[in-house]
Design a protein around this motif. Structure first.
Motif, PDB file in Angstrom:
ATOM      1  N   ILE A  29      -4.391   1.452  -9.694  1.00 49.89           N
ATOM      2  CA  ILE A  29      -5.605   1.633  -8.907  1.00 49.89           C
ATOM      3  C   ILE A  29      -5.188   1.785  -7.456  1.00 49.89           C
ATOM      4  CG2 ILE A  29      -7.811   0.626  -8.221  1.00 49.89           C
ATOM      5  CD1 ILE A  29      -7.690  -1.093 -10.770  1.00 49.89           C
ATOM      6  N   ALA A  30      -5.621   2.872  -6.808  1.00 51.69           N
ATOM      7  CA  ALA A  30      -5.327   3.094  -5.393  1.00 51.69           C
ATOM      8  C   ALA A  30      -6.543   2.655  -4.584  1.00 51.69           C
ATOM      9  CB  ALA A  30      -5.012   4.559  -5.139  1.00 51.69           C
ATOM     10  N   PHE A  31      -6.388   1.530  -3.892  1.00 60.22           N
ATOM     11  CA  PHE A  31      -7.482   0.917  -3.122  1.00 60.22           C
ATOM     12  C   PHE A  31      -7.052   0.897  -1.665  1.00 60.22           C
ATOM     13  CE2 PHE A  31      -9.365  -3.507  -2.139  1.00 60.22           C
ATOM     14  CZ  PHE A  31     -10.478  -2.938  -1.530  1.00 60.22           C
ATOM     15  N   GLY A  32      -7.362   2.017  -0.936  1.00 57.65           N
ATOM     16  CA  GLY A  32      -6.808   2.164   0.403  1.00 57.65           C
ATOM     17  C   GLY A  32      -5.296   2.284   0.277  1.00 57.65           C
ATOM     18  N   LEU A  33      -4.555   1.439   0.991  1.00 62.00           N
ATOM     19  CA  LEU A  33      -3.096   1.417   0.884  1.00 62.00           C
ATOM     20  C   LEU A  33      -2.623   0.386  -0.137  1.00 62.00           C
ATOM     21  CD1 LEU A  33      -2.094   1.743   4.655  1.00 62.00           C
ATOM     22  CD2 LEU A  33      -2.195   3.544   2.922  1.00 62.00           C
ATOM     23  N   VAL A  34      -3.561  -0.308  -0.758  1.00 61.28           N
ATOM     24  CA  VAL A  34      -3.228  -1.297  -1.780  1.00 61.28           C
ATOM     25  C   VAL A  34      -3.045  -0.591  -3.118  1.00 61.28           C
ATOM     26  CG1 VAL A  34      -3.983  -3.366  -2.997  1.00 61.28           C
ATOM     27  CG2 VAL A  34      -4.516  -3.093  -0.567  1.00 61.28           C
ATOM     28  N   ASN A  35      -1.980  -0.932  -3.823  1.00 57.79           N
ATOM     29  CA  ASN A  35      -1.692  -0.335  -5.130  1.00 57.79           C
ATOM     30  C   ASN A  35      -1.732  -1.426  -6.191  1.00 57.79           C
ATOM     31  OD1 ASN A  35       0.418   0.578  -7.352  1.00 57.79           O
ATOM     32  ND2 ASN A  35      -0.333   2.418  -6.323  1.00 57.79           N
ATOM     33  N   VAL A  36      -2.561  -1.223  -7.233  1.00 56.48           N
ATOM     34  CA  VAL A  36      -2.745  -2.233  -8.283  1.00 56.48           C
ATOM     35  C   VAL A  36      -2.291  -1.656  -9.618  1.00 56.48           C
ATOM     36  CG1 VAL A  36      -4.354  -3.861  -9.345  1.00 56.48           C
ATOM     37  CG2 VAL A  36      -4.781  -3.041  -7.011  1.00 56.48           C
ATOM     38  N   PRO A  37      -1.071  -1.962 -10.087  1.00 52.81           N
ATOM     39  CA  PRO A  37      -0.613  -1.452 -11.392  1.00 52.81           C
ATOM     40  C   PRO A  37      -1.461  -2.029 -12.531  1.00 52.81           C
ATOM     41  CG  PRO A  37       1.225  -2.272 -10.071  1.00 52.81           C
ATOM     42  CD  PRO A  37      -0.035  -2.754  -9.410  1.00 52.81           C
ATOM     43  N   VAL A  38      -1.907  -1.171 -13.448  1.00 52.66           N
ATOM     44  CA  VAL A  38      -2.760  -1.621 -14.551  1.00 52.66           C
ATOM     45  C   VAL A  38      -2.427  -0.856 -15.825  1.00 52.66           C
ATOM     46  CG1 VAL A  38      -4.728  -2.367 -13.145  1.00 52.66           C
ATOM     47  CG2 VAL A  38      -4.584   0.025 -13.904  1.00 52.66           C
ATOM     48  N   LYS A  39      -2.796  -1.466 -16.951  1.00 54.29           N
ATOM     49  CA  LYS A  39      -2.798  -0.803 -18.249  1.00 54.29           C
ATOM     50  C   LYS A  39      -4.242  -0.772 -18.741  1.00 54.29           C
ATOM     51  CE  LYS A  39       1.842  -2.122 -19.851  1.00 54.29           C
ATOM     52  NZ  LYS A  39       2.582  -2.905 -20.872  1.00 54.29           N
ATOM     53  N   LYS A  50      -2.378  15.411 -14.479  1.00 52.54           N
ATOM     54  CA  LYS A  50      -1.175  14.598 -14.616  1.00 52.54           C
ATOM     55  C   LYS A  50      -1.215  13.324 -13.777  1.00 52.54           C
ATOM     56  CE  LYS A  50       1.737  17.907 -13.534  1.00 52.54           C
ATOM     57  NZ  LYS A  50       3.022  18.597 -13.322  1.00 52.54           N
ATOM     58  N   SER A  51      -2.269  13.110 -13.028  1.00 47.71           N
ATOM     59  CA  SER A  51      -2.340  11.948 -12.138  1.00 47.71           C
ATOM     60  C   SER A  51      -2.336  10.645 -12.917  1.00 47.71           C
ATOM     61  CB  SER A  51      -3.613  12.028 -11.290  1.00 47.71           C
ATOM     62  OG  SER A  51      -3.779  10.843 -10.541  1.00 47.71           O
ATOM     63  N   ARG A  52      -1.598   9.654 -12.419  1.00 50.42           N
ATOM     64  CA  ARG A  52      -1.568   8.322 -13.032  1.00 50.42           C
ATOM     65  C   ARG A  52      -2.239   7.316 -12.112  1.00 50.42           C
ATOM     66  NH1 ARG A  52      -0.850   9.289 -18.014  1.00 50.42           N
ATOM     67  NH2 ARG A  52      -0.163   7.145 -18.376  1.00 50.42           N
ATOM     68  N   GLU A  53      -3.196   7.802 -11.332  1.00 51.73           N
ATOM     69  CA  GLU A  53      -3.847   6.946 -10.359  1.00 51.73           C
ATOM     70  C   GLU A  53      -5.348   6.890 -10.599  1.00 51.73           C
ATOM     71  OE1 GLU A  53      -1.818   6.655  -6.011  1.00 51.73           O
ATOM     72  OE2 GLU A  53      -3.616   7.885  -6.134  1.00 51.73           O
ATOM     73  N   ILE A  54      -5.909   5.692 -10.457  1.00 49.35           N
ATOM     74  CA  ILE A  54      -7.364   5.516 -10.439  1.00 49.35           C
ATOM     75  C   ILE A  54      -7.730   5.367  -8.964  1.00 49.35           C
ATOM     76  CG2 ILE A  54      -9.303   4.071 -11.148  1.00 49.35           C
ATOM     77  CD1 ILE A  54      -7.576   3.112 -13.512  1.00 49.35           C
ATOM     78  N   GLU A  55      -8.250   6.429  -8.392  1.00 48.77           N
ATOM     79  CA  GLU A  55      -8.500   6.461  -6.950  1.00 48.77           C
ATOM     80  C   GLU A  55      -9.899   5.935  -6.617  1.00 48.77           C
ATOM     81  OE1 GLU A  55      -8.932   9.702  -3.292  1.00 48.77           O
ATOM     82  OE2 GLU A  55      -8.741  10.378  -5.373  1.00 48.77           O
TER      83      GLU A  55
END
Length: 292
Positions: free
Chosen positions: A9-19, A85-90
């Protein structure tokens, strides 16, 4: 349980790895089609209409047909699309929950922290919970870009995909063609009927009667074969005779009266159960030991 997606999860500059894990499952009994004459199972084959050959799944491509031309798209063609191909939840916006139209909601996924340090996950989860907001997000899943919302369920974050605005049909066709006059008394009676049905929602209090009866039918056919007596299994079925159409006010009055009687019966049933448990402390104690 196997994760269906992994990213962050991309929360501003915070990155939260998730499954991500599917949050729901189908409880329907699986049935397949058979030939009515001999019971042989019906199979569907991928067969080419040009050469007539049966085609393996790995040899299939997708195509777009505009009526005049056909454009074939290979797996390699689709893989070059960057968005897929994105692996991000923006996270793109935070909104009050009441602004989301329930009609837009689709599939739900549980998001699990995919990191040895789940602090970022818990920070976002608690922020959503305490601000009582939904996070609007963009993400890609199975080669499709999707819109979604993040919400909190207990202490877990849930991702719910939602429809794009152009996927919702205009509701105008379903609106009444002409307005009718509703009297104050009819509105009052209708509100009273609503109140008589009102209470806290308990999803565990509802059962899928069709699936229960389908299982009952399967068990009965295993035991009785084609000589199944449906009336003995399910009781007599409704005759299908339609009742006379009631006046709206009369229908409201009867409905309110019926719900009142139903409430009395439920209340009486609860009272009898409570009296029985008080009168039989030994039995209650025995049940408690068994459940323990």
């Amino acid at each position: 349980m196997k994760a269906i997606w992994a990213g962050s999860i991309a929360f501003g500059l915070v990155n939260v790895p998730v499954k991500a894990y599917s949050a729901t499952q189908d409880h329907d009994i699986n049935l397949h089609q058979v030939h009515a004459a001999d019971g042989g199972r019906i199979k569907y084959e991928r067969r080419c209409e040009i050469c007539g050959k049966k085609i393996k799944y790995k040899n299939l491509d997708k195509a777009y047909d505009d009526g005049e031309r056909t454009v074939v798209l290979t797996e390699a063609d689709l893989e070059v699309l960057p968005a897929g191909k994105s692996r991000e939840i923006e996270v793109v916006q935070f909104i009050p929950g009441e602004q989301l139209d329930p009609l837009m909601l689709e599939k739900s996924y549980y998001l699990q922290a995919d990191s040895k340090s789940p602090k970022a996950y818990e920070l976002l989860q608690r922020t959503l919970d305490e601000t009582d907001k939904l996070a609007v997000v963009r993400f890609a899943l199975r080669q499709k870009t999707r819109l979604g919302v993040l919400r909190v369920r207990s202490k877990a974050m849930v991702l719910q995909s939602i429809m794009w605005s152009d996927e919702l049909r205009d509701e105008g066709f379903a609106e009444p063609e002409k307005s009718v006059r509703i009297s104050a008394q009819e509105l009052k009676m209708s509100a009273a009927l609503v109140e008589s049905y009102s209470g806290d929602f308990d999803p565990e209090g509802y059962e899928d009667n069709y699936q229960d009866q389908l299982r009952q039918l399967i068990d009965a056919k295993i035991e009785q074969g084609d000589d199944l007596d449906t009336e003995a299994t399910f009781g007599s079925l409704p005759s299908g005779d339609e009742e006379d159409v009631l006046d709206l006010m009369e229908a409201l009055k009867r409905s309110i009266a019926a719900t009142g009687k139903s409430s009395d019966r439920k209340s009486g049933s609860r009272t009898r159960k409570q009296d029985a448990s008080l009168a039989s402390p030994k039995k209650a104690s025995s049940r408690s030991k068994k459940s323990a």
